[in-house]
Motif scaffolding. Sequence first.
Motif, short mmCIF file in Angstrom:
data_model
loop_
_atom_site.label_atom_id
_atom_site.label_comp_id
_atom_site.label_asym_id
_atom_site.label_seq_id
_atom_site.Cartn_x
_atom_site.Cartn_y
_atom_site.Cartn_z
N GLY A 248 -2.46 4.15 4.32
CA GLY A 248 -3.71 4.40 3.78
C GLY A 248 -4.68 3.08 3.77
N LYS A 249 -5.73 3.30 4.17
CA LYS A 249 -6.64 1.98 4.28
C LYS A 249 -7.14 1.58 2.96
CE LYS A 249 -7.23 2.44 8.64
NZ LYS A 249 -7.04 1.75 9.75
N ASP A 250 -7.01 2.25 1.87
CA ASP A 250 -7.46 1.66 0.65
C ASP A 250 -6.00 1.02 -0.15
OD1 ASP A 250 -10.05 2.29 1.10
OD2 ASP A 250 -9.64 4.59 0.22
N VAL A 271 3.35 -1.66 -2.27
CA VAL A 271 2.04 -1.02 -2.24
C VAL A 271 1.67 -0.30 -3.37
CG1 VAL A 271 2.43 -1.24 0.32
CG2 VAL A 271 2.91 1.00 -0.81
N SER A 272 0.46 -0.03 -3.51
CA SER A 272 -0.03 0.74 -4.61
C SER A 272 0.26 2.05 -4.14
CB SER A 272 -1.62 0.52 -4.90
OG SER A 272 -2.27 0.71 -3.67
N CYS A 273 0.57 2.83 -5.17
CA CYS A 273 0.98 4.28 -4.76
C CYS A 273 -0.01 4.99 -4.33
CB CYS A 273 1.78 4.97 -6.27
SG CYS A 273 2.43 6.68 -5.85
N PHE A 274 0.21 5.61 -3.25
CA PHE A 274 -0.77 6.45 -2.24
C PHE A 274 -0.74 8.09 -2.61
CE2 PHE A 274 3.21 5.25 -0.01
CZ PHE A 274 3.60 6.56 0.07
N VAL A 275 0.22 8.38 -3.76
CA VAL A 275 0.16 9.62 -4.27
C VAL A 275 -0.81 9.69 -5.28
CG1 VAL A 275 1.43 11.59 -4.99
CG2 VAL A 275 2.54 10.22 -3.16
N CYS A 276 -0.38 8.86 -6.41
CA CYS A 276 -1.20 8.83 -7.81
C CYS A 276 -2.38 7.80 -7.97
CB CYS A 276 -0.09 8.74 -8.75
SG CYS A 276 0.86 7.23 -8.98
#
Length: 348
Positions: A248-250, A271-276
């Motif tokens: 994910g881009k963010d 990486v920062s959690c792309f789910v929460c």
Amino acid sequence: MIVDEAIQKLNEYATEAAAAVLEADDERQVDLVRQKYLGRKSGVASINAGMRELSEEDRRKLGRVLNQIREQISSSLETREATLRESLSAAAAVAERIDVTLPGRMPQRGRIHPLTQVTDEIVDIFVGLGFKMAEGPIVESDWNNFEALNTPADHPARSMHDTFYLKTPGDGDPPLIRTHTSPMQVRIMESETPPVFYVFPGRVARRDETTVNNLASFAQIEGLAVAHGITFADLRGTLRVFAREMFGKDLLVRMNPSYFPFTEPSAEVYVSCFVCDRAGCPTCRGEGWIEIMGAGMVHPNVFRAVGYDASITGFAFGMGIERIAKLKFGVPAIRAFYENDIRFLEAF
């Protein structure tokens, strides 16, 4: 032998044979009927053998009847065989008949395995950044797998890799099944001069306990970038581009200090959690961050082992393909990728 009695016996044989022929349901049963009534041990053959005891006139009389009965039985057998063959041909034709007016049945289509999909995607991302792809053997030397990667026999890091060694005749270090794809770093640097930019996908094996999320044989992909002036900032920037393209881009990227014998400094990449979005969830175990790989600057001892100049710098990274696929697709257990459940595979 009384001729009239023999003729009567022949007529009885003919009647029995006619009934037996009609009851024969296949060619094998027809052959059995032929053996019983026309074979060397049949009643017809017995009567034929006894004709030697008759007068010439009686032999002619009985011979005419005998030939008629024999021809009658033979003809009925041939007719039955022809009927059975026609029936089989008709049944086969019906079975093979295709009704072109019926809607077609599409054949089941195969799909690319999700691990192959993820491997291809990872390689494509790094190829887009200027890397090349190379593959190597799964059976390696101790030098490539450990020694040249700053991990000699007495190095404590050897305990990190419980290794499958192969039995071979003779002295010397036995070959082994590579415990990581890092030996490809040594192979490439020994055969090419900088700049070197490669990714190496492949299978590895360790004597680990098999669980739902841990396997003795699994897939990794290694990356190597070597040139004059490469810095840790280049490593961080490269992995940030990869993480955002993959998840994910963010996303945010965080690197925590760690230890690997063939890199210094070394780091675990999160990486920062792309789910929460770092709020805390089961995917990130409530921490807001997800570990995706290990990385670091190539250790000077590795450059010395492959004969590179001390002025060269570079970075390396490695990740488990199953782990990346598990995160990307939201699969609860890595083992699912190897269970060959068609329902699971069709989802991809």
